[in-house]
Design an enzyme around this catalytic site. Structure first.
Site, short mmCIF file in Angstrom:
data_model
loop_
_atom_site.label_atom_id
_atom_site.label_comp_id
_atom_site.label_asym_id
_atom_site.label_seq_id
_atom_site.Cartn_x
_atom_site.Cartn_y
_atom_site.Cartn_z
N TYR A 131 -27.65 2.16 10.01
CA TYR A 131 -27.54 2.51 8.59
C TYR A 131 -27.37 1.26 7.73
O TYR A 131 -28.15 1.01 6.80
CB TYR A 131 -26.36 3.48 8.37
CG TYR A 131 -26.03 3.67 6.91
CD1 TYR A 131 -27.00 4.16 6.03
CD2 TYR A 131 -24.77 3.36 6.40
CE1 TYR A 131 -26.71 4.33 4.69
CE2 TYR A 131 -24.47 3.53 5.07
CZ TYR A 131 -25.45 4.01 4.21
OH TYR A 131 -25.16 4.16 2.87
N LEU A 172 -13.80 11.78 4.29
CA LEU A 172 -12.36 12.04 4.33
C LEU A 172 -11.89 12.98 3.21
O LEU A 172 -11.20 13.96 3.48
CB LEU A 172 -11.60 10.71 4.25
CG LEU A 172 -10.08 10.86 4.21
CD1 LEU A 172 -9.55 11.48 5.51
CD2 LEU A 172 -9.40 9.52 3.95
N1 UFG Z 1 -11.68 9.89 8.36
C1 UFG Z 1 -10.80 10.65 9.08
N2 UFG Z 1 -11.07 11.98 9.23
C2 UFG Z 1 -12.16 12.58 8.71
C3 UFG Z 1 -13.06 11.79 7.96
C4 UFG Z 1 -12.80 10.45 7.81
O1 UFG Z 1 -9.80 10.14 9.59
O2 UFG Z 1 -12.36 13.80 8.90
C5 UFG Z 1 -11.40 8.46 8.16
C6 UFG Z 1 -12.50 7.57 8.70
O3 UFG Z 1 -12.26 7.28 10.06
C7 UFG Z 1 -12.38 6.36 7.79
C8 UFG Z 1 -11.91 6.95 6.46
O4 UFG Z 1 -11.36 8.22 6.78
O5 UFG Z 1 -11.40 5.51 8.26
C9 UFG Z 1 -13.03 7.14 5.46
O6 UFG Z 1 -14.09 7.81 6.10
P1 UFG Z 1 -15.35 8.38 5.33
O7 UFG Z 1 -16.19 9.06 6.37
O8 UFG Z 1 -14.93 9.18 4.16
O9 UFG Z 1 -16.09 7.09 4.77
P2 UFG Z 1 -16.52 5.74 5.56
O10 UFG Z 1 -15.44 4.74 5.28
O11 UFG Z 1 -16.87 6.00 6.95
O12 UFG Z 1 -17.86 5.40 4.83
C10 UFG Z 1 -17.99 4.33 3.97
C11 UFG Z 1 -19.23 4.56 3.13
C12 UFG Z 1 -20.47 4.36 3.96
C13 UFG Z 1 -20.40 3.06 4.70
C14 UFG Z 1 -19.16 2.98 5.55
C15 UFG Z 1 -19.08 1.63 6.22
O13 UFG Z 1 -19.22 5.90 2.62
O14 UFG Z 1 -21.59 4.34 3.11
O15 UFG Z 1 -18.03 3.14 4.70
O16 UFG Z 1 -18.16 1.65 7.28
F1 UFG Z 1 -21.45 2.97 5.54
#
Ligand code: UFG
Length: 324
Positions: free
Chosen positions: A140, A189
Site C-alpha cells: 500500500y 480504530l
Molecule cells: N487498532 C486497534 N483495534 C482496531 C483497529 C485499530 O487496536 O480494531 C489500532 C491499530 O493497531 C493502530 C491504531 O489502532 O495502532 C489505528 O489503526 P487504524 O486502523 O485506525 O489506522 P492505521 O494507523 O492502521 O492507518 C493509518 C492510515 C493508513 C496508513 C497507516 C500506516 O489510515 O493510511 O496508518 O501505518 F497506511
C-alpha cells in the site's frame, strides 16, 4: 472552477465534495462504488466508472473542461495490500497512470493526490516531516510512493502541477452527522470503538500492548476529515502560483495511544468502550505523528479540530445514526 473528484463517494472524498459544493465549485464525482456510497455525494454530478476502464475516463476528461482533478481512489488497507499486492499496484498505480494519461490528452494540468503516512515506512523520528526518508514497508505505502515519483517525473516531462497530501489518520465526520466513515469490513480504530460502544460491533480488540510507547499501545496522529478537505482546497489555490510536484504531511502533530483513544471515546459516548487486549496486528509501527509545519507555512493550513474529543464527537454523531 470545475473539478473532477475521483473517488468522491468514499470517506474522505465525500467530505471534499461537500466542501467544493459549499465553495461554489462545479464538481463532478467519478467513483466505481467499490467502497464508496452513492448516497454520500447527495446532489453532486455523479459518474459511475473505474480508472481501470480508461476509455470512459478519457471521454469524461476530454469533454469535461476540468480545471483540476482530485484523486482519492485507492485501495488503502495495509494488511490486505500484503496479501494482494497485484490488486494494490493495479488499482493504485495503473489506475493513476490511466488518469494521468487521460488528463494529459485532455490538457488538464493540475492534480491533488491522496497520499499517506505509509510512504515513510518505519518511522525514524518522533515528528515526521517531509525530509524523513520514504521507505515504505508494505505494498500500500509502496504504491502511493510510486505515484509520488510518477508525479515528480510528470512535472519535469509534461509540466503537470501536483500536490500529494500525506494523511496521517483521517478521523471524524461532517458535523451535520449525515456523511461519515462506513467501510465493510471496518478496520479503523475510531469506527470500531464507537460501534462497540453502540453495540453495533463486538468488543474492541486492542492490537498489542507491548509497543515501545508510554502505555504499550500504538500512538497515532488523528486529523479531522474536514481539515483534510480544507488542505485540498488550499492545494488547489497553491497550484495556481506554484508549478512542479509538491508533497505535504497532514496531521495535528499530537499523538494519542489506543488506550488514550478508548478513554476519550468513552467520555464522548458517556459509556465505557468494551475492549480486550489482542495480539499485535502485522505492520503497525509504534508511533506515527506528523510535523505539518510545511503545510502550515506554505498552504496556510491550520487544522480547526485540535481537540481529540471534538474529532471523536463528530464521528459519534455519525455512528449513532449512520445513513449508509
Ligand atoms: N487498532 C486497534 N483495534 C482496531 C483497529 C485499530 O487496536 O480494531 C489500532 C491499530 O493497531 C493502530 C491504531 O489502532 O495502532 C489505528 O489503526 P487504524 O486502523 O485506525 O489506522 P492505521 O494507523 O492502521 O492507518 C493509518 C492510515 C493508513 C496508513 C497507516 C500506516 O489510515 O493510511 O496508518 O501505518 F497506511
Amino acid at each position: 472552477m470545475k473539478v473532477l473528484v475521483c473517488g468522491g463517494a468514499g470517506y474522505i472524498g465525500s467530505h471534499m465534495v461537500r466542501r467544493l459544493i459549499q465553495d461554489g465549485v462545479d464538481t463532478v464525482v467519478f467513483d466505481n462504488l467499490s467502497t464508496g456510497h452513492r448516497e454520500s455525494v447527495g446532489g453532486a454530478s455523479f459518474v459511475q466508472g473505474d480508472l481501470l476502464a480508461s476509455s470512459q475516463l478519457r471521454e469524461l476528461l476530454s469533454q469535461g473542461r476540468f480545471d483540476a482533478v482530485m484523486h482519492f481512489c485507492a485501495r488503502s488497507l495495509v494488511g490486505e495490500s500484503v496479501q494482494q499486492p497485484y490488486a494494490y499496484y493495479e488499482n493504485n498505480v495503473v489506475g493513476t497512470l490511466n488518469l494521468l494519461q487521460a488528463m494529459r490528452e485532455a490538457g488538464v494540468g493540475k492534480l491533488v493526490f491522496s497520499s499517506t503516512a505509509a510512504v515513510f515506512g518505519q518511522p525514524e523520528a518522533d515528528l515526521i516531516d517531509e525530509a524523513h526518508p520514504t521507505r515504505p514497508i508494505n505494498p500500500y505505502g509502496a504504491s502511493k510512493r510510486m505515484v509520488e515519483t510518477i508525479l515528480e517525473d510528470a512535472a519535469r516531462a509534461h509540466g503537470l502541477r501536483s500536490v500529494a497530501l500525506r494523511y496521517f489518520n483521517a478521523a471524524g465526520a461532517s458535523p451535520e452527522g449525515d456523511i461519515g466513515e462506513s467501510h465493510s469490513p471496518e478496520t479503523h480504530l475510531i469506527p470500531n470503538m464507537l460501534r462497540a460502544a453502540n453495540g453495533d460491533a463486538p468488543t474492541l480488540k486492542v492490537f498489542g500492548n507491548d509497543y515501545a510507547t508510554p502505555d504499550g499501545t500504538c500512538v497515532r496522529d488523528y486529523v479531522h476529515v474536514d481539515d483534510l478537505a480544507d488542505a485540498h482546497s488550499r492545494a488547489l489555490d497553491f497550484m495556481t502560483s506554484n508549478d512542479g510536484a509538491h508533497a505535504f504531511n497532514l496531521g495535528n502533530g499530537a499523538g494519542f495511544s489506543v488506550m488514550q483513544m478508548i478513554d476519550a471515546a468513552g467520555q464522548v459516548a458517556k459509556r465505557p468502550i468494551p475492549f480486550e487486549i489482542a495480539p499485535r496486528r502485522q505492520g503497525d509501527p509504534d508511533r506515527l505523528v506528523a510535523s505539518s509545519a510545511k503545510a502550515r507555512r506554505e498552504l496556510g493550513w491550520q487544522p480547526r479540530y485540535t481537540e481529540i474529543a471534538d474529532i471523536i464527537e463528530t464521528a459519534w454523531r455519525w455512528h449513532r445514526n449512520p445513513r449508509y
